[in-house]
Design a protein around this motif. Structure first.
Motif, PDB file in Angstrom:
ATOM      1  N   UNK A   1       0.821  -1.204   0.000  1.00  0.00           N
ATOM      2  CA  UNK A   1       0.000   0.000   0.000  1.00  0.00           C
ATOM      3  C   UNK A   1       0.861   1.263   0.000  1.00  0.00           C
ATOM      4  N   UNK A   2       2.058   1.175   0.595  1.00  0.00           N
ATOM      5  CA  UNK A   2       3.003   2.283   0.492  1.00  0.00           C
ATOM      6  C   UNK A   2       3.454   2.447  -0.963  1.00  0.00           C
ATOM      7  N   UNK A   3       3.795   1.335  -1.603  1.00  0.00           N
ATOM      8  CA  UNK A   3       4.227   1.386  -3.003  1.00  0.00           C
ATOM      9  C   UNK A   3       3.114   1.891  -3.920  1.00  0.00           C
ATOM     10  N   UNK A   4       1.929   1.353  -3.717  1.00  0.00           N
ATOM     11  CA  UNK A   4       0.794   1.733  -4.569  1.00  0.00           C
ATOM     12  C   UNK A   4       0.441   3.196  -4.352  1.00  0.00           C
ATOM     13  N   UNK A   5       0.421   3.629  -3.092  1.00  0.00           N
ATOM     14  CA  UNK A   5       0.104   5.025  -2.805  1.00  0.00           C
ATOM     15  C   UNK A   5       1.123   5.974  -3.403  1.00  0.00           C
ATOM     16  N   UNK A   6       2.406   5.612  -3.300  1.00  0.00           N
ATOM     17  CA  UNK A   6       3.446   6.449  -3.895  1.00  0.00           C
ATOM     18  C   UNK A   6       3.316   6.536  -5.405  1.00  0.00           C
ATOM     19  N   UNK A   7       2.984   5.396  -6.036  1.00  0.00           N
ATOM     20  CA  UNK A   7       2.802   5.390  -7.490  1.00  0.00           C
ATOM     21  C   UNK A   7       1.634   6.271  -7.901  1.00  0.00           C
ATOM     22  N   UNK A   8       0.532   6.155  -7.169  1.00  0.00           N
ATOM     23  CA  UNK A   8      -0.655   6.959  -7.497  1.00  0.00           C
ATOM     24  C   UNK A   8      -0.343   8.442  -7.362  1.00  0.00           C
ATOM     25  N   UNK A   9       0.320   8.835  -6.285  1.00  0.00           N
ATOM     26  CA  UNK A   9       0.659  10.247  -6.092  1.00  0.00           C
ATOM     27  C   UNK A   9       1.584  10.738  -7.204  1.00  0.00           C
ATOM     28  N   UNK A  10       2.556   9.908  -7.577  1.00  0.00           N
ATOM     29  CA  UNK A  10       3.468  10.294  -8.648  1.00  0.00           C
ATOM     30  C   UNK A  10       2.751  10.481  -9.971  1.00  0.00           C
ATOM     31  N   UNK A  11       1.841   9.558 -10.291  1.00  0.00           N
ATOM     32  CA  UNK A  11       1.094   9.660 -11.550  1.00  0.00           C
ATOM     33  C   UNK A  11       0.143  10.849 -11.548  1.00  0.00           C
TER      34      UNK A  11
ATOM     35  N   UNK B   1       0.651  13.636  -9.834  1.00  0.00           N
ATOM     36  CA  UNK B   1       1.483  14.829  -9.955  1.00  0.00           C
ATOM     37  C   UNK B   1       1.931  15.053 -11.397  1.00  0.00           C
ATOM     38  N   UNK B   2       2.192  13.939 -12.099  1.00  0.00           N
ATOM     39  CA  UNK B   2       2.613  14.039 -13.500  1.00  0.00           C
ATOM     40  C   UNK B   2       1.429  14.171 -14.451  1.00  0.00           C
ATOM     41  N   UNK B   3       0.216  14.155 -13.887  1.00  0.00           N
ATOM     42  CA  UNK B   3      -1.020  14.257 -14.669  1.00  0.00           C
ATOM     43  C   UNK B   3      -1.137  13.136 -15.700  1.00  0.00           C
ATOM     44  N   UNK B   4      -0.671  11.974 -15.288  1.00  0.00           N
ATOM     45  CA  UNK B   4      -0.811  10.795 -16.158  1.00  0.00           C
ATOM     46  C   UNK B   4      -2.134  10.083 -15.896  1.00  0.00           C
TER      47      UNK B   4
END
Length: 227
Positions: free
Chosen positions: A188-198, A200-203
């Protein structure tokens, strides 16, 4: 573990990586047209395209790394073959989930049965029945925790993810409490970080559905390596 054994397992992982796309295609391809219905696959042209794509080597390299990591960290564990089998099925599950946002029950159930049978044999052969109890407890805790998460208002957690989490709880519970706790939190840490990154990048947008299966599998693998 000897260098020869480690290299052999890494090569085995690479071989699994070459096979993963073809296995995953059985659960993601939608046949269209009579020839595809007869063949039951995407045909030789699709396979030729896969071979020409330089990215086709990423899968085998990733699988080799997965197998090598487990071999190095769990070399003395009698359940190492079980971990490798679960990892192999997990690679197929991750690819399917990335492609079509689902975790097929036959694959998840197969991984669970193989893990349970293999860990039972390992416990009996090594004279450590307590570790089997830990594995069953791990599956129960992981499954129950993700059921609760799935039932929370607004949760996007699917019951395919719940079932996969319970299956992964078997080898994590075998490894002990620390591995189980890490295996519950890391995905959930990995998934949450990925979601926030995407985001932020507006992907992606806030309502975009993203697969959790790869994060569950990656988190379990990291937990096995780090604990």
């Amino acid at each position: 573990m000897s260098t020869a054994a480690l290299v052999s397992l890494a090569l085995l992982g690479a071989l699994v990586g070459f096979v993963v796309p073809r296995l995953a295609r059985r659960f993601t391809a939608t046949p269209v047209g009579p020839r595809r219905r007869r063949d039951g696959n995407l045909g030789t042209e699709a396979l030729r395209r896969d071979r020409r794509d330089p990215r086709a080597l990423l899968g085998p390299l990733l699988a080799a790394g997965v197998f090598a990591g487990l071999a190095v960290t769990q070399a003395d564990d009698p359940a190492l073959p079980v971990f490798l089998v679960v990892a192999a099925v997990g690679l197929v599950l991750a690819r399917v989930d990335l492609v079509c946002l689902r975790l097929p029950d036959p694959l998840v159930l197969g991984a669970g049965l193989l893990a349970l049978g293999g860990l039972t044999a390992a416990a009996l052969l090594s004279g450590t029945p307590g570790r089997l109890a830990g594995a069953l407890g791990g599956a129960t805790v992981a499954g129950a925790a993700h059921v609760l998460l799935a039932l929370l208002p607004g949760s996007r957690l699917g019951f395919g993810d719940v079932k996969l989490a319970a299956v992964l709880g078997l080898p994590l519970g075998w490894l002990g409490r620390d591995a189980l706790l890490a295996g519950l939190l890391l995905p959930h840490v990995l998934h949450g970080g990925l979601v926030l990154g995407l985001l932020a990048a507006r992907r992606v947008r806030r309502d975009t559905l993203l697969p959790l299966g790869p994060a569950l599998l990656t988190g379990a693998w990291l937990a096995a390596l780090l604990t």
